[in-house]
Scaffold this motif. Sequence first.
Motif, PDB file in Angstrom:
ATOM      1  N   GLN A   1      -1.108 -15.883  -4.645  1.00  0.00           N
ATOM      2  CA  GLN A   1      -1.598 -15.887  -6.019  1.00  0.00           C
ATOM      3  C   GLN A   1      -1.906 -14.471  -6.497  1.00  0.00           C
ATOM      4  O   GLN A   1      -1.845 -14.174  -7.664  1.00  0.00           O
ATOM      5  N   LEU A   2      -2.266 -13.635  -5.547  1.00  0.00           N
ATOM      6  CA  LEU A   2      -2.733 -12.293  -5.885  1.00  0.00           C
ATOM      7  C   LEU A   2      -1.853 -11.250  -5.215  1.00  0.00           C
ATOM      8  O   LEU A   2      -1.529 -11.357  -4.030  1.00  0.00           O
ATOM      9  N   LEU A   3      -1.457 -10.254  -5.996  1.00  0.00           N
ATOM     10  CA  LEU A   3      -0.713  -9.132  -5.436  1.00  0.00           C
ATOM     11  C   LEU A   3      -1.545  -7.873  -5.612  1.00  0.00           C
ATOM     12  O   LEU A   3      -2.002  -7.587  -6.723  1.00  0.00           O
ATOM     13  N   ILE A   4      -1.731  -7.143  -4.539  1.00  0.00           N
ATOM     14  CA  ILE A   4      -2.467  -5.889  -4.626  1.00  0.00           C
ATOM     15  C   ILE A   4      -1.470  -4.765  -4.404  1.00  0.00           C
ATOM     16  O   ILE A   4      -0.883  -4.654  -3.326  1.00  0.00           O
ATOM     17  N   LEU A   5      -1.243  -3.986  -5.429  1.00  0.00           N
ATOM     18  CA  LEU A   5      -0.231  -2.934  -5.341  1.00  0.00           C
ATOM     19  C   LEU A   5      -0.910  -1.576  -5.511  1.00  0.00           C
ATOM     20  O   LEU A   5      -1.530  -1.303  -6.535  1.00  0.00           O
ATOM     21  N   ASP A   6      -0.795  -0.752  -4.487  1.00  0.00           N
ATOM     22  CA  ASP A   6      -1.438   0.562  -4.517  1.00  0.00           C
ATOM     23  C   ASP A   6      -0.389   1.605  -4.885  1.00  0.00           C
ATOM     24  O   ASP A   6       0.515   1.867  -4.103  1.00  0.00           O
ATOM     25  N   GLU A   7      -0.525   2.146  -6.074  1.00  0.00           N
ATOM     26  CA  GLU A   7       0.388   3.189  -6.555  1.00  0.00           C
ATOM     27  C   GLU A   7       1.860   2.826  -6.305  1.00  0.00           C
ATOM     28  O   GLU A   7       2.576   3.575  -5.641  1.00  0.00           O
ATOM     29  N   PRO A   8       2.308   1.694  -6.829  1.00  0.00           N
ATOM     30  CA  PRO A   8       3.665   1.255  -6.476  1.00  0.00           C
ATOM     31  C   PRO A   8       4.770   2.124  -7.071  1.00  0.00           C
ATOM     32  O   PRO A   8       5.899   2.060  -6.623  1.00  0.00           O
ATOM     33  N   THR A   9       4.426   2.951  -8.068  1.00  0.00           N
ATOM     34  CA  THR A   9       5.479   3.758  -8.683  1.00  0.00           C
ATOM     35  C   THR A   9       5.435   5.203  -8.214  1.00  0.00           C
ATOM     36  O   THR A   9       6.193   6.040  -8.704  1.00  0.00           O
TER      37      THR A   9
ATOM     38  N   ILE B   1       0.852  -1.184   0.000  1.00  0.00           N
ATOM     39  CA  ILE B   1       0.000   0.000   0.000  1.00  0.00           C
ATOM     40  C   ILE B   1       0.886   1.232   0.000  1.00  0.00           C
ATOM     41  O   ILE B   1       1.557   1.512   0.990  1.00  0.00           O
ATOM     42  N   GLU B   2       0.878   1.943  -1.105  1.00  0.00           N
ATOM     43  CA  GLU B   2       1.707   3.130  -1.283  1.00  0.00           C
ATOM     44  C   GLU B   2       3.142   2.853  -0.865  1.00  0.00           C
ATOM     45  O   GLU B   2       3.793   1.987  -1.413  1.00  0.00           O
ATOM     46  N   MET B   3       3.632   3.592   0.132  1.00  0.00           N
ATOM     47  CA  MET B   3       5.000   3.352   0.571  1.00  0.00           C
ATOM     48  C   MET B   3       5.046   2.044   1.358  1.00  0.00           C
ATOM     49  O   MET B   3       4.169   1.785   2.167  1.00  0.00           O
ATOM     50  N   PRO B   4       6.039   1.230   1.101  1.00  0.00           N
ATOM     51  CA  PRO B   4       6.098  -0.025   1.853  1.00  0.00           C
ATOM     52  C   PRO B   4       6.425   0.225   3.320  1.00  0.00           C
ATOM     53  O   PRO B   4       7.042   1.231   3.663  1.00  0.00           O
ATOM     54  N   THR B   5       5.992  -0.704   4.167  1.00  0.00           N
ATOM     55  CA  THR B   5       6.329  -0.619   5.579  1.00  0.00           C
ATOM     56  C   THR B   5       7.710  -1.214   5.765  1.00  0.00           C
ATOM     57  O   THR B   5       7.890  -2.424   5.685  1.00  0.00           O
ATOM     58  N   LEU B   6       8.687  -0.359   5.959  1.00  0.00           N
ATOM     59  CA  LEU B   6      10.045  -0.851   6.194  1.00  0.00           C
ATOM     60  C   LEU B   6      10.508  -0.328   7.537  1.00  0.00           C
ATOM     61  O   LEU B   6      10.312   0.832   7.859  1.00  0.00           O
ATOM     62  N   TYR B   7      11.109  -1.212   8.303  1.00  0.00           N
ATOM     63  CA  TYR B   7      11.677  -0.800   9.573  1.00  0.00           C
ATOM     64  C   TYR B   7      13.105  -0.369   9.267  1.00  0.00           C
ATOM     65  O   TYR B   7      13.952  -1.188   8.952  1.00  0.00           O
ATOM     66  N   ARG B   8      13.289   0.945   9.289  1.00  0.00           N
ATOM     67  CA  ARG B   8      14.525   1.520   8.759  1.00  0.00           C
ATOM     68  C   ARG B   8      15.746   1.191   9.598  1.00  0.00           C
ATOM     69  O   ARG B   8      16.868   1.353   9.145  1.00  0.00           O
ATOM     70  N   HIS B   9      15.533   0.782  10.841  1.00  0.00           N
ATOM     71  CA  HIS B   9      16.686   0.451  11.676  1.00  0.00           C
ATOM     72  C   HIS B   9      17.162  -0.967  11.419  1.00  0.00           C
ATOM     73  O   HIS B   9      18.138  -1.412  12.026  1.00  0.00           O
ATOM     74  N   LEU B  10      16.465  -1.688  10.540  1.00  0.00           N
ATOM     75  CA  LEU B  10      16.844  -3.064  10.259  1.00  0.00           C
ATOM     76  C   LEU B  10      17.311  -3.195   8.808  1.00  0.00           C
ATOM     77  O   LEU B  10      16.978  -2.363   7.963  1.00  0.00           O
TER      78      LEU B  10
END
Lengths: 311, 259
Positions: free
Chosen positions: A152-160, A84-93
């Motif tokens: 099977q399914l990928l839901i990508l919200d505004e990935p670019t 969903i939009e920006m990915p959830t990344l834990y920046r300290h990892l």
Amino acid sequence: MNPYIIETHGLSYSFGKRQVLQNLELRVPKGTIFGFLGPNGAGKSTTIRILLGLLPVPKGQVLLHGLDLKDNRLDILRQTGALIEMPTLYRHLSGYDNLEMHRRMVRAPKHRIAEVLKIVGLAQDAHRKTSEYSLGMSQRLGIALALLPDPQLLILDEPTNGLDPSGIREVRELILRLNRDLGKTIFLSSHLLSEIEKCATELAIIDKGETLYQGSLKQLYQSAFRTNVLRLETNNNSVAHKLLQDHQYQLLAQEADILTVQVKEKEQAAAINKLLVENGISVYSLQANSQNLEELFLSITNKGAITPAMH
Amino acid sequence: MNAILYYRSSLSAEALKLKNTFSLWLAILAPCALVSMYVIVFWSKGEHFVPADANAWHRFAQQNFGIYTLLLMPIFIALLTSLTNGIEHKANGWKHLYTTPLPKSTIYIAKATTVVGLVLLSTVVFILAFLAGGWFLNLVRPELGFGSTAGLGLVFITSLKLFLATFVIIAVQFWLSMRWSSFALSMGAGVVAIITVVVGMRWEHMHYYPFAYPFFTIYTFPSGPNTATIFTQEVLLSLGVGLLVFLLGYFDISRKRIA
């Protein structure tokens, strides 16, 4: 067998008094890249949040993988990857640790981490902290996270969103590859038609919570071409003008050195060229108006539905 | 069976999330900092704190407990919970968590366990630092009486009680920091807790006030009537009210729409 991986029936949603979705009917066929297109604020993100169970389904029915979302939230999520939009990344990892953490939650086998890293092309950077990642890398890692349980399914919200041209291209090529090589169905939302038309085979256009068009991209092109014009530059425009008029072509208001002809289909462009050349006129340039789809998109979202080809 | 499996996956993910974070270091360093300050105080002025007939360990613990319950702990727990939940707010992680195939309740319980676990960790670190501090003081000031280990059991029991008495504060701060991303809100609640406890200390119903449970737990240490009982009124209240707050917090959080 159910050919649709996502189906919504009469889906409506409102935030307080503001109606965000009205009777949305989506049919996403399995195995396609499905473009979900609409201007900002059209209800795309709300739809995606509903599909993923982040917002309740107040009215209508939502089926994913043939299961009703109301009763099968966890089963559906188990087979669905999302970004969903920006990915959830834990920046300290590191990228690897981010994947490992998600792997524990979705209980994917350990070897999947190396696999998805390879798929998204981040194997080299896996042990760097994600705070050092570029936007494009972050987005690819987000897709890797979504791919971990092999859904099977990928839901990508505004990935670019927010990516530079090379980042956009990286993500687009990845999406195409996931569909072509791994057979994933990809539900891709975007407000950019140019992005959708480069990968999607099927699409839905929505605005103000309503479906304006749903069908294949090819069909949309054809209906787009119907309203299209051809711009001509020749060594003798007045002769060309007369010639075309004699052959029942519809000429539009003339600009200085350019002839503008209304055409109904691609073949007419070739026919016009042939006609002019055979009559001794040099054609310097001949171009189908390149605004076509973009303009069509705008005209659809501004005026309302055209030929809603539901199927 | 499934629930346990879900819980284990969720908890192991939460544990990994703490790697390299400040909240983990805070849980370890805060008790060390507190104890080492009192080590310096006892090293230089120990004779004022330990009268001839007093138990050195008890006096040392009394000082540590006093500052900890009144001033440090409300801030410490606010910091710890808002840092831990802040990891999620900062990474915009709630939407991601809730689209994993895990029940919302599991995610909530795993997060709560992590925070309670961090406070427990700091309690254990406190005990270790306390023992190390006493051992060091015995080296540099043998006449203070840290050579005898008599009475240490009471310190362990009181530390455990203190941990249990903070349960309700953890629950409140956990809910605040999960609901709102604001760091200031958690800290504000911590400061309000300190002021209300200090101001209302002598009020006759003060022992019902959740933020005062830890204070009343160590109030009579080491000679009060209930010092050796683990489940005193404050501890039971803390566990009961804390559990209630955790439950109410869950109902609030699970209804929240993820935008």
